[in-house]
Design a protein around this motif. Structure first.
Motif, PDB file in Angstrom:
ATOM      1  N   UNK A   1       0.827  -1.216   0.000  1.00 29.04           N
ATOM      2  CA  UNK A   1       0.000   0.000   0.000  1.00 29.04           C
ATOM      3  C   UNK A   1       0.855   1.256   0.000  1.00 29.04           C
ATOM      4  N   UNK A   2       0.192   2.368  -0.360  1.00 29.86           N
ATOM      5  CA  UNK A   2       0.855   3.673  -0.368  1.00 29.86           C
ATOM      6  C   UNK A   2       0.297   4.535   0.753  1.00 29.86           C
ATOM      7  N   UNK A   3       1.138   5.437   1.235  1.00 33.30           N
ATOM      8  CA  UNK A   3       0.702   6.428   2.216  1.00 33.30           C
ATOM      9  C   UNK A   3       0.047   7.592   1.467  1.00 33.30           C
ATOM     10  N   UNK A   4      -1.267   7.514   1.317  1.00 27.80           N
ATOM     11  CA  UNK A   4      -2.004   8.548   0.593  1.00 27.80           C
ATOM     12  C   UNK A   4      -3.205   8.966   1.432  1.00 27.80           C
ATOM     13  N   UNK A   5      -3.763  10.109   1.089  1.00 33.03           N
ATOM     14  CA  UNK A   5      -4.946  10.601   1.786  1.00 33.03           C
ATOM     15  C   UNK A   5      -6.150   9.739   1.414  1.00 33.03           C
ATOM     16  N   UNK A   6      -7.002   9.443   2.428  1.00 28.27           N
ATOM     17  CA  UNK A   6      -8.142   8.560   2.199  1.00 28.27           C
ATOM     18  C   UNK A   6      -9.302   9.252   1.479  1.00 28.27           C
ATOM     19  N   UNK A   7      -9.260  10.578   1.379  1.00 27.44           N
ATOM     20  CA  UNK A   7     -10.345  11.289   0.706  1.00 27.44           C
ATOM     21  C   UNK A   7      -9.895  11.934  -0.604  1.00 27.44           C
ATOM     22  N   UNK A   8      -8.817  11.441  -1.155  1.00 30.72           N
ATOM     23  CA  UNK A   8      -8.309  11.982  -2.423  1.00 30.72           C
ATOM     24  C   UNK A   8      -8.527  10.963  -3.540  1.00 30.72           C
ATOM     25  N   UNK A   9      -8.162  11.342  -4.737  1.00 27.04           N
ATOM     26  CA  UNK A   9      -8.301  10.448  -5.884  1.00 27.04           C
ATOM     27  C   UNK A   9      -7.329   9.281  -5.835  1.00 27.04           C
ATOM     28  N   UNK A  10      -6.327   9.321  -4.926  1.00 26.24           N
ATOM     29  CA  UNK A  10      -5.337   8.249  -4.813  1.00 26.24           C
ATOM     30  C   UNK A  10      -5.766   7.149  -3.846  1.00 26.24           C
ATOM     31  N   UNK A  11      -6.962   7.249  -3.311  1.00 30.18           N
ATOM     32  CA  UNK A  11      -7.444   6.250  -2.359  1.00 30.18           C
ATOM     33  C   UNK A  11      -7.554   4.876  -3.041  1.00 30.18           C
ATOM     34  N   UNK A  12      -6.949   3.893  -2.395  1.00 31.05           N
ATOM     35  CA  UNK A  12      -7.015   2.522  -2.887  1.00 31.05           C
ATOM     36  C   UNK A  12      -5.903   2.131  -3.826  1.00 31.05           C
ATOM     37  N   UNK A  13      -4.975   3.019  -4.124  1.00 31.25           N
ATOM     38  CA  UNK A  13      -3.913   2.694  -5.063  1.00 31.25           C
ATOM     39  C   UNK A  13      -2.894   1.792  -4.389  1.00 31.25           C
ATOM     40  N   UNK A  14      -2.395   0.782  -5.091  1.00 29.70           N
ATOM     41  CA  UNK A  14      -1.450  -0.195  -4.577  1.00 29.70           C
ATOM     42  C   UNK A  14      -0.319  -0.393  -5.575  1.00 29.70           C
TER      43      UNK A  14
END
Length: 576
Positions: free
Chosen positions: A51-64
């Motif tokens: 997983x990536x350290x990304x914001x949960x409310x951005x368009x990057x949510x769920x990216x692996x």
């Protein structure tokens, strides 16, 4: 004794974790480059998700980041961007792309931005479209390019292409095709259309047209010695020699030395489309109002209507070539969309409703043509031939000797010379027609006309317009220049002689009435049976035959009316 519970207490042992916990990494290229498969425990699996350290409310949510175990020999770690998402209550994985030097976090982030815009609800952030299905349809369905846009060709460029010239990268065609049918126009039609398209100009003196064996018009280039212009190589060269605006015919002025006076011959009031400002506009922008304004100053109503037909031809031709896009609609110029003001006719055809019915007048016609045959060979016989066969003049001039079959008793009319050009036809050779045909074939016995009896001279109606030596040229004899071209001088001479012998200065005659005379006589002899006359005169429909060709005189009509009036025997004159 106190009460005690006899139950065995639960063992307080720390739960052993069987899954390897993977620490998230930053969504940066430098962090991804440090990921090596040697640093992870795959177990029995062939891949692992990081997983990536990304914001949960951005368009990057769920990216692996998916890394592959590969084999021992593989030194490189294969890495793939993917996205975990929920759609319709089910979890799924969407593959974004393989990590490489050309596809990193920047490209992945741009892809995610576009994916979220097109597949998520902007308010709830729920997935409303399956990205996997979209990707599958991208391979299955190819988006159709926008072909509705026109190519942006001008009217002048369309004129050049229609005449057979090459424009830009478009392949050249033969030129002068028909509008809504397959095939090409006749030479006469080509001349008329070229006059309106690019005529009223010196460029017209460099081209001429003739019909080939199929009846299609073929362009032939020639030089202009007076203007010192060489023969064009092709249509492209013709329009290069005379571009738009150059060579327009002007008023001609000349000095009369005897009268010491200057005379002016005015140029035609009409003009060519190619030399006008309208010709430089786009063909797809052509509107009925543009044509109405353009034809307003032309010479007559018939000319105006011809110009409308020519503009319609250009529009249809551009549509057939695909230059107006895939959705041009119906032609905006046809079916009366262009208003043409009705004008009084400057010339009324005096032969429109005339036919020869009197046997004495027919005998006079034959006598006069026989008398003029020595002075006008083939021309006199041409008029006799049209009377006995009802064949049009344009068709008669193209007849060949080989079409005559005396043994079978038929006269062959190939599809190429017929006006309708639908099918080959045959006419019976009656005894009177056989006499005429043998008289025509005997013309070669006359002095200076011996060339007509040569076996390779194909035409039934020859001509002596050219030099005698030229008729020994085999190629020339096969051309249409080697047959009779017209009867302009013969017709007035015949009319004058008929008026003189009939002592009638008002006698009306023209070659066009010969076909009407045959049809009118046929109707009378066959009791009005139009189907018989239709077969003999080769008409497409009986309606056209009766409307335009059956022309009984007023005396004949009186006879028809008299037979009907015999029924009314009860009518009496009133007494005083």
């Amino acid at each position: 004794m106190g009460t005690e519970k006899l139950e065995t207490p639960l063992e307080r042992v720390e739960i052993k974790q069987t899954r390897d916990k993977v620490d998230p990494i930053r969504f940066r290229d430098e962090a991804i480059n440090k990921v090596k498969k040697e640093n992870y425990n795959f177990g029995k699996k062939r891949f692992k998700y990081i997983p990536f350290k990304v914001s949960k409310d951005s368009h990057q949510k769920g990216v692996l980041l998916k890394i592959l175990k590969g084999t021992v020999e593989d030194k490189q770690t294969d890495k793939v961007f993917c996205l975990r998402f929920w759609f319709n209550g089910k979890a799924d994985i969407h593959w974004i792309g393989k990590y490489s030097q050309t596809f990193g976090t920047k490209e992945c982030d741009e892809y995610l931005v576009d994916l979220v815009k097109t597949h998520q609800d902007p308010k709830t952030k729920f997935w409303i479209k399956d990205p996997n299905l979209t990707k599958k349809n991208e391979k299955r369905i190819v988006e159709k390019p926008d072909t509705t846009q026109a190519k942006g060709y001008t009217i002048n460029e369309t004129i050049e292409a229609y005449c057979g010239a090459t424009i830009n990268d478009e392949p050249a065609e033969r030129g002068f095709s028909k509008d809504r049918k397959d095939g090409y126009r006749t030479a006469k039609s080509c001349r008329n259309w070229f006059r309106y398209l690019a005529g009223y100009n010196y460029r017209k003196s460099l081209v001429t047209f003739y019909d080939d064996e199929n009846g299609d018009g073929v362009v032939q280039f020639q030089s202009n010695k007076h203007l010192r212009i060489n023969k064009p190589k092709n249509m492209r060269d013709l329009f290069r020699k005379y571009p738009p605006g150059r060579g327009i015919l002007q008023d001609r002025k000349y000095w009369n030395r005897r009268r010491k006076q200057t005379y002016t011959i005015p140029a035609s009031q009409n003009k060519s489309i190619y030399d006008s400002d309208l010709g430089k506009s786009l063909i797809e922008d052509l509107k009925p109002g543009d044509i109405e304004a353009w034809i307003r100053d032309t010479s007559s109503e018939e000319i105006k209507r011809d110009y409308v037909k020519v503009f319609t031809t250009l529009w249809i031709y551009a549509r057939k070539r695909g230059w107006l896009g895939t959705n041009p609609g119906e032609c905006p110029l046809a079916d009366g969309q262009v208003y043409v003001k009705k004008e009084p006719k400057k010339y009324e055809d005096p032969y429109k409703d005339i036919a020869i019915e009197d046997e004495k007048e027919l005998e006079l016609f034959w006598e006069c043509t026989e008398e003029l045959s020595e002075k006008f060979p083939w021309k006199a016989e041409l008029h006799q031939f049209m009377l006995l066969t009802a064949i049009r003049k344009s068709e008669s001039l193209k007849m060949k000797k080989e079409y005559i079959n005396f043994e079978k008793g038929t006269l062959f009319i190939p599809r190429g010379i017929s006006k309708t050009r639908k099918r080959d036809e045959e006419l019976p050779i009656v005894p009177e027609l056989e006499i005429l045909l043998r008289n025509i074939l005997d013309i070669g016995n006359r002095p200076t006309l011996e060339f007509y009896k040569m076996k390779d001279h194909p035409w039934l109606f020859g001509t002596r317009k050219w030099k005698f030596d030229r008729y020994f040229d085999k190629k020339f004899k096969q051309k249409h220049q080697a047959h009779l071209g017209g009867d302009e001088k013969f017709t007035p001479a015949l009319r004058t002689l008929m008026r003189y012998k009939a002592n009638d200065p008002e006698l009306v005659y023209a070659p066009k009435i010969l076909r009407k005379s045959y049809i009118t006589l046929s109707q009378q002899k066959h009791g009005g049976r139009s189907e018989i006359t239709q077969q003999m005169s080769r008409h497409g429909s009986i309606e056209i035959l009766n409307k335009n060709y059956n022309k009984p005189s007023i005396e004949t009509k009186k006879g028809y009316a008299g037979k009907v009036a015999e029924i009314f025997k009860f009518i009496r004159r009133r007494s005083a």
